[in-house]
Design a protein around this motif. Sequence first.
Motif, PDB file in Angstrom:
ATOM      1  N   ALA A  93      21.524  47.757  33.487  1.00 39.40           N
ATOM      2  CA  ALA A  93      21.801  46.479  34.147  1.00 39.40           C
ATOM      3  C   ALA A  93      20.805  45.403  33.724  1.00 39.40           C
ATOM      4  O   ALA A  93      21.107  44.206  33.782  1.00 39.40           O
ATOM      5  N   GLU A  94      19.615  45.834  33.300  1.00 38.95           N
ATOM      6  CA  GLU A  94      18.592  44.911  32.802  1.00 38.95           C
ATOM      7  C   GLU A  94      18.749  44.662  31.304  1.00 38.95           C
ATOM      8  O   GLU A  94      17.934  43.953  30.701  1.00 38.95           O
ATOM      9  N   GLY A  95      19.767  45.256  30.699  1.00 38.05           N
ATOM     10  CA  GLY A  95      19.976  45.112  29.267  1.00 38.05           C
ATOM     11  C   GLY A  95      19.092  46.003  28.431  1.00 38.05           C
ATOM     12  O   GLY A  95      18.949  45.802  27.222  1.00 38.05           O
ATOM     13  N   ARG A  96      18.509  47.021  29.070  1.00 39.82           N
ATOM     14  CA  ARG A  96      17.585  47.918  28.369  1.00 39.82           C
ATOM     15  C   ARG A  96      18.278  49.234  28.023  1.00 39.82           C
ATOM     16  O   ARG A  96      18.626  50.025  28.895  1.00 39.82           O
ATOM     17  N   VAL A  97      18.477  49.449  26.745  1.00 43.53           N
ATOM     18  CA  VAL A  97      19.063  50.697  26.268  1.00 43.53           C
ATOM     19  C   VAL A  97      17.971  51.697  25.923  1.00 43.53           C
ATOM     20  O   VAL A  97      18.117  52.900  26.122  1.00 43.53           O
ATOM     21  N   GLU A  98      16.840  51.187  25.417  1.00 44.16           N
ATOM     22  CA  GLU A  98      15.749  52.039  24.962  1.00 44.16           C
ATOM     23  C   GLU A  98      14.624  52.036  25.997  1.00 44.16           C
ATOM     24  O   GLU A  98      13.677  51.259  25.893  1.00 44.16           O
ATOM     25  N   PHE A  99      14.747  52.886  26.981  1.00 41.77           N
ATOM     26  CA  PHE A  99      13.692  53.077  27.981  1.00 41.77           C
ATOM     27  C   PHE A  99      13.089  54.457  27.774  1.00 41.77           C
ATOM     28  O   PHE A  99      13.720  55.345  27.187  1.00 41.77           O
ATOM     29  N   THR A 100      11.871  54.657  28.228  1.00 40.54           N
ATOM     30  CA  THR A 100      11.174  55.910  27.982  1.00 40.54           C
ATOM     31  C   THR A 100      11.446  56.916  29.095  1.00 40.54           C
ATOM     32  O   THR A 100      11.878  56.550  30.203  1.00 40.54           O
ATOM     33  N   HIS A 104      22.757  47.920  18.801  1.00 38.96           N
ATOM     34  CA  HIS A 104      22.641  49.342  19.109  1.00 38.96           C
ATOM     35  C   HIS A 104      23.979  50.030  18.812  1.00 38.96           C
ATOM     36  O   HIS A 104      24.730  50.374  19.734  1.00 38.96           O
ATOM     37  N   PRO A 105      24.299  50.234  17.535  1.00 42.79           N
ATOM     38  CA  PRO A 105      25.599  50.811  17.175  1.00 42.79           C
ATOM     39  C   PRO A 105      25.855  52.187  17.772  1.00 42.79           C
ATOM     40  O   PRO A 105      26.990  52.506  18.137  1.00 42.79           O
ATOM     41  N   GLU A 106      24.805  52.998  17.904  1.00 44.04           N
ATOM     42  CA  GLU A 106      25.003  54.319  18.496  1.00 44.04           C
ATOM     43  C   GLU A 106      25.392  54.190  19.968  1.00 44.04           C
ATOM     44  O   GLU A 106      26.241  54.946  20.470  1.00 44.04           O
ATOM     45  N   PHE A 107      24.787  53.239  20.654  1.00 43.07           N
ATOM     46  CA  PHE A 107      25.129  53.001  22.056  1.00 43.07           C
ATOM     47  C   PHE A 107      26.564  52.506  22.162  1.00 43.07           C
ATOM     48  O   PHE A 107      27.304  52.916  23.071  1.00 43.07           O
ATOM     49  N   GLU A 108      26.974  51.640  21.266  1.00 38.43           N
ATOM     50  CA  GLU A 108      28.354  51.154  21.263  1.00 38.43           C
ATOM     51  C   GLU A 108      29.336  52.320  21.162  1.00 38.43           C
ATOM     52  O   GLU A 108      30.312  52.399  21.923  1.00 38.43           O
TER      53      GLU A 108
END
Length: 205
Positions: A38-45, A122-126
């Motif tokens: 929701a924050e636009g963060r795909v790459e979080f730890t 983020h093509p993999e996320f897509e």
Amino acid sequence: MDEQGRRAGAGTRVRTRAGGRSEDVRRAVGDACLAFLAEGRVEFTTVELAERAGVSRKTIYRWWPTHTDVLVEGLSRHVRQVAPPDTGRWDTDVREFAHRIAAYAADPVEVATAAVMASHRHPEFERLVLDQYTPVREAWQQIVERAVRRGDASSEHSPEGVVNVLVSPLFMAPMMMGRKATDEEIERTVAIVLAATRPCPDTAT
């Protein structure tokens, strides 16, 4: 192990521990993942995820060993929010479904996910998102298929095409205008779909 195998493995690990605290952990991790999206963060730890979910990193690594597994957990919960209605009537199915989709499309997770996909960063996320939507879209199309079988709707247009005409304007409102589609806009869309799918018995041979 390939990505599909990892997804299946992650799902199996969690489902075999259904109920009680295990289900609470699964919900907490899924919700935490969606909060980041929701924050636009795909790459979080994993550290960030564990802190937000209130679980240990060891638990996350055990049940969701890859970042993809975590995203699948969150996205699978998100995309299945809209259950296709089955009221027994085509017009009420369309109207109820349209209102559900309008609310879903304005959800912060959906808005942010659409923005991330539009950026193509983020093509993999897509690909992952589209993969999660495949069975969901098939379930949505069953609304049309049922109506055609009952004779409530014309079979002139494909179920996929009818669903696309119905949901596309409702997804566009949050993306293009920054707000949920209004009731008036929803009703206009419903009217278009009902007019396009009205049975034509006079043309039958």
